[in-house]
Design an enzyme around this catalytic site. Structure first.
Site, PDB file in Angstrom:
ATOM      1  N   SER A   1       0.816  -1.211   0.000  1.00  0.00           N
ATOM      2  CA  SER A   1       0.000   0.000   0.000  1.00  0.00           C
ATOM      3  C   SER A   1       0.854   1.267   0.000  1.00  0.00           C
ATOM      4  CB  SER A   1      -0.952  -0.058   1.200  1.00  0.00           C
ATOM      5  OG  SER A   1      -1.946   0.930   1.119  1.00  0.00           O
TER       6      SER A   1
ATOM      7  N   ASP B   1      -9.960  -3.469  -5.796  1.00  0.00           N
ATOM      8  CA  ASP B   1      -9.374  -2.583  -4.788  1.00  0.00           C
ATOM      9  C   ASP B   1      -9.923  -1.170  -4.972  1.00  0.00           C
ATOM     10  OD1 ASP B   1      -7.800  -1.156  -3.015  1.00  0.00           O
ATOM     11  OD2 ASP B   1      -5.948  -2.174  -3.568  1.00  0.00           O
TER      12      ASP B   1
ATOM     13  N   HIS C   1      -8.369  -4.374  -1.454  1.00  0.00           N
ATOM     14  CA  HIS C   1      -7.070  -3.859  -1.023  1.00  0.00           C
ATOM     15  C   HIS C   1      -6.325  -4.892  -0.192  1.00  0.00           C
ATOM     16  CE1 HIS C   1      -4.171  -0.698  -0.445  1.00  0.00           C
ATOM     17  NE2 HIS C   1      -4.254  -0.794   0.867  1.00  0.00           N
TER      18      HIS C   1
END
Length: 320
Positions: A149, A235, A274
């Site tokens: 991330s 995501d 995600h």
């Protein structure tokens, strides 16, 4: 190892539902963990947590996996995980670079790696990797780095600034272009992230700083190490198009003759967003894929005598 229980609330009775398989022998006394400090410019000391099997030679011959994050004031998780122990028992050194932007040293450490100070995260990661090499844990050809991330800003920055320091990279749901989503106030997370990254649409200094550290906007013409990008098709936090656009631009800037030496692979999970799409077996399949890639990329032979392979799932892997 972590275990999952179901609890009968009236009686308080616990029933074991799932447990990670115990190692074939106790790990007590087999693994070593320590913290060292890498010294960056202006004397800033960056904590680096290092773990490995006891008795390995500290002569730059071991494979090294460096992990980083450095955002939102979050602390990089360093607790015990069986998958890290599996690497260490096979001779890997696992290191955690606690770069600025995280919360390991308190609010000031977070503030030193956010807004206009965000470039410090990538510089700290570079300093940590260079220090690990100087300390004798590994060498560039056998060094891999991984980030998830927002940690992609630090690792992406290192790839742009000094790709020669790494033999492989692993980017999961990586945030590689902060500018494009941050100028679109209609996106659900943009306003929430002003506190972390700033508002480039209204602040000229923030815009110039962001364009200067954004990995997507600062790709170099030098050869990059083999990299695996793991993304989720659904995501909503960091769309998979961030990694896709990054790879497309990198390939466009790279001579065709160099692509075979620096494969850029993307693994698209059709289920999940995600975070990984759940399930113990899917998680293990993902780990098998990542470890197979890292082992191949840093030029290691499989030490167990059994081929590393990931069971094929309803995912797509695109090479080149």
């Amino acid at each position: 190892p972590r275990q999952a229980y179901s609890c009968h609330m009236p009686s308080g009775e616990l029933k074991l539902r799932a447990a990670l398989e115990e190692p074939p022998q106790s790990l007590e006394g087999l693994l070593h963990c320590e913290q060292r400090w890498a010294v960056a410019s202006a004397g800033v000391r960056i904590p680096v947590t290092i773990a490995h099997r006891r008795g390995i030679a500290i002569d730059k011959s071991a494979p090294l996996l460096v992990m980083c994050y450095g955002a939102y004031g979050a602390c990089l998780d360093t607790d015990f995980r069986p998958e890290w122990a599996a690497l260490m028992l096979r001779g890997w050194v696992v290191a955690f670079a606690h770069v600025r932007g995280g919360g390991e040293l308190g609010p000031r450490w977070h503030a030193a790696g956010r807004l206009l100070s965000k470039p410090a995260s990538a510089r700290d990661l570079r300093c940590a990797v260079e220090s690990l090499h100087e300390w004798g844990y590994s060498q560039p050809e056998r060094t891999a780095a991984a980030a998830d991330s927002a940690g992609g800003l630090a690792l992406g920055g290192l790839l742009n600034a000094a790709p020669e320091l790494l033999g492989a990279a692993l980017l999961r749901s990586a945030f590689l272009d902060p500018y494009t989503p941050m100028v679109d106030a209609a996106l659900p997370l943009t306003a929430e992230d002003y506190e972390e990254w700033g508002d480039p649409a209204t602040d000229e200094a923030v815009m110039q700083c962001m364009l200067a550290y954004s990995p997507y906007h600062n790709l170099s013409d030098r050869p990059y190490p083999p990299t695996l990008y793991c993304v989720g098709q659904n995501d909503r936090r960091v769309p998979c198009t961030q990694s896709l656009r990054f790879i497309a631009r990198l390939r466009h800037r790279t001579a065709q003759r160099e692509l075979s030496a620096m494969p850029q692979l993307i693994h698209v999970r059709e289920n999940g967003g995600h975070m990984p799409d759940g399930g113990r077996y899917r998680r293990l399949e993902q780990l098998a894929l990542e470890y197979a890639f890292l082992t191949k990329a840093v030029g290691l032979e499989n030490t167990t005598g059994h081929p590393l392979r990931a069971k094929r799932t309803r995912s797509r892997i695109s090479a080149r």
